[in-house]
Write a protein that holds these residues in place. Structure first.
Motif, PDB file in Angstrom:
ATOM      1  N   HIS A 109       0.840  -1.205   0.000  1.00  0.00           N
ATOM      2  CA  HIS A 109       0.000   0.000   0.000  1.00  0.00           C
ATOM      3  C   HIS A 109       0.875   1.254   0.000  1.00  0.00           C
ATOM      4  CE1 HIS A 109      -2.534  -3.231   1.640  1.00  0.00           C
ATOM      5  NE2 HIS A 109      -3.574  -2.558   1.154  1.00  0.00           N
ATOM      6  N   PHE A 110       1.930   1.211  -0.816  1.00  0.00           N
ATOM      7  CA  PHE A 110       2.898   2.311  -0.858  1.00  0.00           C
ATOM      8  C   PHE A 110       2.293   3.508  -1.593  1.00  0.00           C
ATOM      9  CE2 PHE A 110       6.620   4.614  -2.366  1.00  0.00           C
ATOM     10  CZ  PHE A 110       7.429   4.608  -1.248  1.00  0.00           C
ATOM     11  N   GLU A 111       2.368   4.682  -0.986  1.00  0.00           N
ATOM     12  CA  GLU A 111       1.744   5.867  -1.578  1.00  0.00           C
ATOM     13  C   GLU A 111       2.560   7.107  -1.232  1.00  0.00           C
ATOM     14  OE1 GLU A 111      -2.331   8.591  -1.101  1.00  0.00           O
ATOM     15  OE2 GLU A 111      -2.013   6.824   0.166  1.00  0.00           O
ATOM     16  N   VAL A 112       2.894   7.890  -2.251  1.00  0.00           N
ATOM     17  CA  VAL A 112       3.524   9.193  -2.053  1.00  0.00           C
ATOM     18  C   VAL A 112       2.462  10.251  -2.323  1.00  0.00           C
ATOM     19  CG1 VAL A 112       5.316  10.786  -2.810  1.00  0.00           C
ATOM     20  CG2 VAL A 112       5.800   8.331  -2.714  1.00  0.00           C
ATOM     21  N   ASP A 113       2.065  10.963  -1.283  1.00  0.00           N
ATOM     22  CA  ASP A 113       1.059  12.022  -1.404  1.00  0.00           C
ATOM     23  C   ASP A 113       1.784  13.354  -1.535  1.00  0.00           C
ATOM     24  OD1 ASP A 113      -0.952  13.907  -1.086  1.00  0.00           O
ATOM     25  OD2 ASP A 113      -2.077  12.698   0.347  1.00  0.00           O
ATOM     26  N   SER A 114       1.979  13.784  -2.791  1.00  0.00           N
ATOM     27  CA  SER A 114       2.743  15.005  -3.051  1.00  0.00           C
ATOM     28  C   SER A 114       2.048  16.238  -2.507  1.00  0.00           C
ATOM     29  CB  SER A 114       2.980  15.164  -4.559  1.00  0.00           C
ATOM     30  OG  SER A 114       3.678  14.057  -5.074  1.00  0.00           O
ATOM     31  N   GLU A 115       0.731  16.237  -2.529  1.00  0.00           N
ATOM     32  CA  GLU A 115      -0.008  17.407  -2.057  1.00  0.00           C
ATOM     33  C   GLU A 115       0.116  17.565  -0.542  1.00  0.00           C
ATOM     34  OE1 GLU A 115      -4.582  19.176  -2.134  1.00  0.00           O
ATOM     35  OE2 GLU A 115      -4.008  17.513  -3.449  1.00  0.00           O
ATOM     36  N   ALA A 116      -0.034  16.459   0.190  1.00  0.00           N
ATOM     37  CA  ALA A 116       0.076  16.513   1.651  1.00  0.00           C
ATOM     38  C   ALA A 116       1.523  16.418   2.117  1.00  0.00           C
ATOM     39  CB  ALA A 116      -0.742  15.387   2.274  1.00  0.00           C
ATOM     40  N   ARG A 117       2.460  16.138   1.200  1.00  0.00           N
ATOM     41  CA  ARG A 117       3.876  15.983   1.493  1.00  0.00           C
ATOM     42  C   ARG A 117       4.104  14.884   2.533  1.00  0.00           C
ATOM     43  NH1 ARG A 117       7.120  20.207   0.115  1.00  0.00           N
ATOM     44  NH2 ARG A 117       8.749  18.630   0.364  1.00  0.00           N
ATOM     45  N   VAL A 118       3.486  13.722   2.288  1.00  0.00           N
ATOM     46  CA  VAL A 118       3.649  12.590   3.187  1.00  0.00           C
ATOM     47  C   VAL A 118       3.845  11.312   2.374  1.00  0.00           C
ATOM     48  CG1 VAL A 118       2.324  13.595   5.087  1.00  0.00           C
ATOM     49  CG2 VAL A 118       1.172  12.158   3.396  1.00  0.00           C
ATOM     50  N   LEU A 119       4.359  10.303   3.053  1.00  0.00           N
ATOM     51  CA  LEU A 119       4.570   8.974   2.494  1.00  0.00           C
ATOM     52  C   LEU A 119       3.797   7.993   3.364  1.00  0.00           C
ATOM     53  CD1 LEU A 119       6.219   6.808   0.852  1.00  0.00           C
ATOM     54  CD2 LEU A 119       7.994   7.063   2.600  1.00  0.00           C
ATOM     55  N   ARG A 120       3.046   7.101   2.735  1.00  0.00           N
ATOM     56  CA  ARG A 120       2.262   6.119   3.491  1.00  0.00           C
ATOM     57  C   ARG A 120       2.602   4.708   3.009  1.00  0.00           C
ATOM     58  NH1 ARG A 120      -1.769   9.835   1.764  1.00  0.00           N
ATOM     59  NH2 ARG A 120      -2.292  11.351   3.397  1.00  0.00           N
ATOM     60  N   TYR A 121       2.654   3.777   3.932  1.00  0.00           N
ATOM     61  CA  TYR A 121       2.875   2.376   3.565  1.00  0.00           C
ATOM     62  C   TYR A 121       2.584   1.481   4.768  1.00  0.00           C
ATOM     63  CZ  TYR A 121       7.396   3.268   5.828  1.00  0.00           C
ATOM     64  OH  TYR A 121       8.381   3.623   6.716  1.00  0.00           O
ATOM     65  N   ARG A 122       2.453   0.184   4.485  1.00  0.00           N
ATOM     66  CA  ARG A 122       2.278  -0.820   5.527  1.00  0.00           C
ATOM     67  C   ARG A 122       3.486  -1.741   5.505  1.00  0.00           C
ATOM     68  NH1 ARG A 122      -4.123  -2.645   5.032  1.00  0.00           N
ATOM     69  NH2 ARG A 122      -5.004  -0.559   5.419  1.00  0.00           N
ATOM     70  N   PRO A 123       4.322  -1.689   6.525  1.00  0.00           N
ATOM     71  CA  PRO A 123       5.515  -2.544   6.533  1.00  0.00           C
ATOM     72  C   PRO A 123       5.195  -3.974   6.965  1.00  0.00           C
ATOM     73  CG  PRO A 123       5.480  -1.158   8.476  1.00  0.00           C
ATOM     74  CD  PRO A 123       4.272  -0.776   7.666  1.00  0.00           C
ATOM     75  N   PHE A 124       5.783  -4.926   6.262  1.00  0.00           N
ATOM     76  CA  PHE A 124       5.704  -6.324   6.642  1.00  0.00           C
ATOM     77  C   PHE A 124       7.130  -6.834   6.815  1.00  0.00           C
ATOM     78  CE2 PHE A 124       1.494  -5.730   5.044  1.00  0.00           C
ATOM     79  CZ  PHE A 124       0.703  -6.664   5.694  1.00  0.00           C
ATOM     80  N   VAL A 125       7.348  -7.544   7.911  1.00  0.00           N
ATOM     81  CA  VAL A 125       8.701  -8.021   8.220  1.00  0.00           C
ATOM     82  C   VAL A 125       8.671  -9.524   8.430  1.00  0.00           C
ATOM     83  CG1 VAL A 125      10.679  -7.838   9.756  1.00  0.00           C
ATOM     84  CG2 VAL A 125       9.269  -5.814   9.310  1.00  0.00           C
ATOM     85  N   ASN A 126       9.491 -10.220   7.666  1.00  0.00           N
ATOM     86  CA  ASN A 126       9.734 -11.651   7.877  1.00  0.00           C
ATOM     87  C   ASN A 126      11.189 -11.822   8.282  1.00  0.00           C
ATOM     88  OD1 ASN A 126       7.094 -12.538   7.094  1.00  0.00           O
ATOM     89  ND2 ASN A 126       7.659 -12.174   4.955  1.00  0.00           N
ATOM     90  N   THR A 127      11.529 -12.996   8.756  1.00  0.00           N
ATOM     91  CA  THR A 127      12.903 -13.226   9.200  1.00  0.00           C
ATOM     92  C   THR A 127      13.471 -14.493   8.571  1.00  0.00           C
ATOM     93  OG1 THR A 127      12.186 -14.446  11.154  1.00  0.00           O
ATOM     94  CG2 THR A 127      12.529 -12.073  11.415  1.00  0.00           C
ATOM     95  N   THR A 128      14.794 -14.489   8.438  1.00  0.00           N
ATOM     96  CA  THR A 128      15.527 -15.652   7.937  1.00  0.00           C
ATOM     97  C   THR A 128      16.602 -16.021   8.953  1.00  0.00           C
ATOM     98  OG1 THR A 128      15.187 -14.940   5.642  1.00  0.00           O
ATOM     99  CG2 THR A 128      16.956 -16.532   6.058  1.00  0.00           C
ATOM    100  N   PHE A 129      16.656 -17.279   9.325  1.00  0.00           N
ATOM    101  CA  PHE A 129      17.656 -17.729  10.294  1.00  0.00           C
ATOM    102  C   PHE A 129      19.037 -17.745   9.651  1.00  0.00           C
ATOM    103  CE2 PHE A 129      19.976 -21.364  12.314  1.00  0.00           C
ATOM    104  CZ  PHE A 129      20.189 -20.747  13.541  1.00  0.00           C
ATOM    105  N   LEU A 130      20.045 -17.275  10.399  1.00  0.00           N
ATOM    106  CA  LEU A 130      21.425 -17.218   9.912  1.00  0.00           C
ATOM    107  C   LEU A 130      22.298 -18.146  10.757  1.00  0.00           C
ATOM    108  CD1 LEU A 130      21.797 -13.346   9.410  1.00  0.00           C
ATOM    109  CD2 LEU A 130      21.140 -15.067   7.710  1.00  0.00           C
ATOM    110  N   PRO A 131      22.495 -19.378  10.317  1.00  0.00           N
ATOM    111  CA  PRO A 131      23.281 -20.328  11.121  1.00  0.00           C
ATOM    112  C   PRO A 131      24.723 -19.886  11.329  1.00  0.00           C
ATOM    113  CG  PRO A 131      22.829 -21.212   8.922  1.00  0.00           C
ATOM    114  CD  PRO A 131      22.007 -19.973   9.065  1.00  0.00           C
TER     115      PRO A 131
END
Length: 513
Positions: A109-131
């Motif tokens: 849901h990445f959005e650059v609102d040039s008029e409001a001068r804001v950036l909107r998004y929903r971050p999702f984080v997954n992980t990978t095991f590092l042996p």
């Protein structure tokens, strides 16, 4: 009588040369001065950090990126049976780890609102095991730890009426729940079956919406709604404006207009990956991630120069983060404020869980005076952040946070009784920013090392050529005229002879008189 021919000191060709050399000289000299005052290398780098299609920052925010390393250290209880039986009055722990994972982050849901001068998004984080960065596979290592579910639920029920406490005692016996559990590190981090939780999920799904309890599983819960809105204004770039449409923490009474303060609003708050360009030591900075359930205060500590060029501001996690003060006052409405600890319960299903620095660093010794094996060390357990002052990029991050269960008066519960009034450490996590990629290091090398010399040399060259052109133009105005040709002499005589005759006539009349 014909009018006298007009006389010019410079020919048309020389006038053209004068104008050309003067214009170019002024232009080149001005460019030289501008290059010294406005570093073009920094300007180009800032353009790449602008959130606009095609820029490096835009590409990073719209792609999956390799995020922080998260290393888990688990507090293994070495005298569980002796402590539970009362033979030992002190809890003995030692850390087991690290078990290291790397975050993989992507934004939807990445959005650059040039008029409001804001950036909107929903971050999702997954992980990978590092042996390669871990002591072993977490599935192959068993640990003995406090049963977070039982200790937390017993503490939550301790302030309820007798019949509620009796009900928990009956359930504890029925399910065979124990205050200490031995399980694999994998299960502790990513989920294990606790009958009390499963029963709570069935009986009270609105309170507990999960059946298995895992520390990282709960911290990386992508099922929760989480939308960020960040500023794109130059002076507040990447500052958090809103989370889920709110300009403050609803978990800490932001919705009550009478209770709004710096403590629960996103004033001077950043997510931590980038900051406004042109930072100053006086600019206040706070950090926010939803797993912290609050803002973390950081203080300016000094400056440093990294080996690939950038001059960075160094910040440390402030002691104010885990003490009672006006910036943390709103956090005292749940489990209360305790120096060295921060309440996570509103963001952890209202279960009594508290956060601290690793090994209770910065907390009063009274917090862990009944626990052996705690050894706070600023170098290991503090938090340090390095931010490039010109571009605002986060170049180094290292911080810790620890999950603890502040067990209350649970003497009513036979299983949990031994832990009464102890803040039990379960695990701590070290969050470390990966090494900056080589291509990014190259950019900073150009900005800080090559750039100043290149710009200086270019400015010197432009200035030298500009001044030389201006000097040449000046010579055109002041140069001694070359020997005159016959035509030039004739032209001069034609222009000057009438004046000479007139002067001679005036002189003759004067002599006659």
């Amino acid at each position: 009588m014909k009018p006298a021919q007009k006389c010019n000191s410079l020919s048309k060709a020389k006038r053209k040369k004068l104008v050309t050399r003067s214009t170019l000289g002024i232009a080149l000299t001005s460019l030289a001065v501008t290059a010294l005052l406005v570093d073009p290398v920094v300007l180009i780098a800032k353009l790449q950090l602008k959130v606009a299609p095609g820029s490096e920052m835009y590409k990073m925010l719209t792609s999956e990126i390799a995020g922080a390393y998260v290393s888990a250290y688990l507090f293994n209880i070495s005298n569980a049976e002796e402590f539970l039986s009362g033979a030992d009055s002190r809890l003995k722990v030692h850390e087991v780890g690290p078990f290291t994972y790397q975050e993989k982050r992507y934004n939807t849901h990445f959005e650059v609102d040039s008029e409001a001068r804001v950036l909107r998004y929903r971050p999702f984080v997954n992980t990978t095991f590092l042996p390669e960065m871990s002591v072993a596979d977490p599935a192959d290592v068993n640990v003995t730890v406090g049963n977070t579910a039982l200790l937390a639920i017993a503490t939550a029920i301790s302030s309820h009426p007798f019949w509620s406490q009796l009900g928990l005692n009956l359930l504890t016996r029925r399910f065979g729940s124990r205050a200490v559990v031995t399980l694999s590190a994998q299960d502790l981090l990513w989920g294990y079956h606790e009958p009390l939780l499963a029963f709570g999920h069935t009986l009270m799904p609105g309170w507990i919406n999960f059946e298995r309890l895992g520390l990282l599983d709960r911290l990386y819960d992508n099922t929760r709604e989480y939308q960020l809105e960040l500023s794109l204004e130059d002076q507040t770039k990447f500052q958090v404006r809103r989370v889920n449409g709110r300009a403050g923490l609803t978990a800490w009474s932001y919705n009550d207009a009478n209770k709004r303060s710096r403590c629960n609003t996103f004033e001077d708050t950043y997510e931590g990956f980038s900051y406004p360009a042109g930072l100053t030591p006086e600019r206040p900075i706070r950090l926010y991630r939803n797993v912290f359930c609050r803002m973390l205060e950081v203080d300016f500590s000094g400056t440093s120069t990294l080996d690939y060029g950038p001059e960075v501001y160094v910040y440390k996690l402030s002691n104010r983060t885990f003490t009672r003060n006006p910036d943390t006052e709103c956090l005292c409405s749940g489990l209360g404020c305790k120096d060295g600890l921060s309440d996570l319960s509103p963001c952890f299903y209202n279960l009594p869980v508290m956060m601290s620095n690793a090994h209770f660093y910065g907390a009063p010794a009274a917090v862990y005076d009944r626990i052996d094996g705690i050894a706070p060390d600023e170098r290991k357990h503090g938090g340090v952040f390095a931010i490039d002052q010109k571009l605002g990029s986060a170049l180094q991050t290292s911080m810790t946070f620890q999950l603890n269960v502040p067990v209350g008066d649970v003497a009513y519960n036979k299983e949990a009784r031994a832990f009464a009034n102890i803040t039990v450490p379960i695990a701590y996590f070290v969050v470390t920013q990966p090494e900056v990629p080589e291509n990014v290091k190259t950019i900073f090398w150009l900005v800080y090392v090559v750039g100043p010399y290149a710009v200086g040399a270019l400015a010197a060259a432009l200035g030298a050529v500009g001044l030389a052109l201006l000097a040449a133009a000046a010579r055109l105005l002041c140069a001694t005229p070359p020997p005159l040709s016959k035509q030039a002499i004739a032209h001069a005589l034609h222009c000057e002879l009438p004046l000479i005759k007139h002067a001679h006539k005036q002189t003759s009349l004067s002599d006659h008189v």
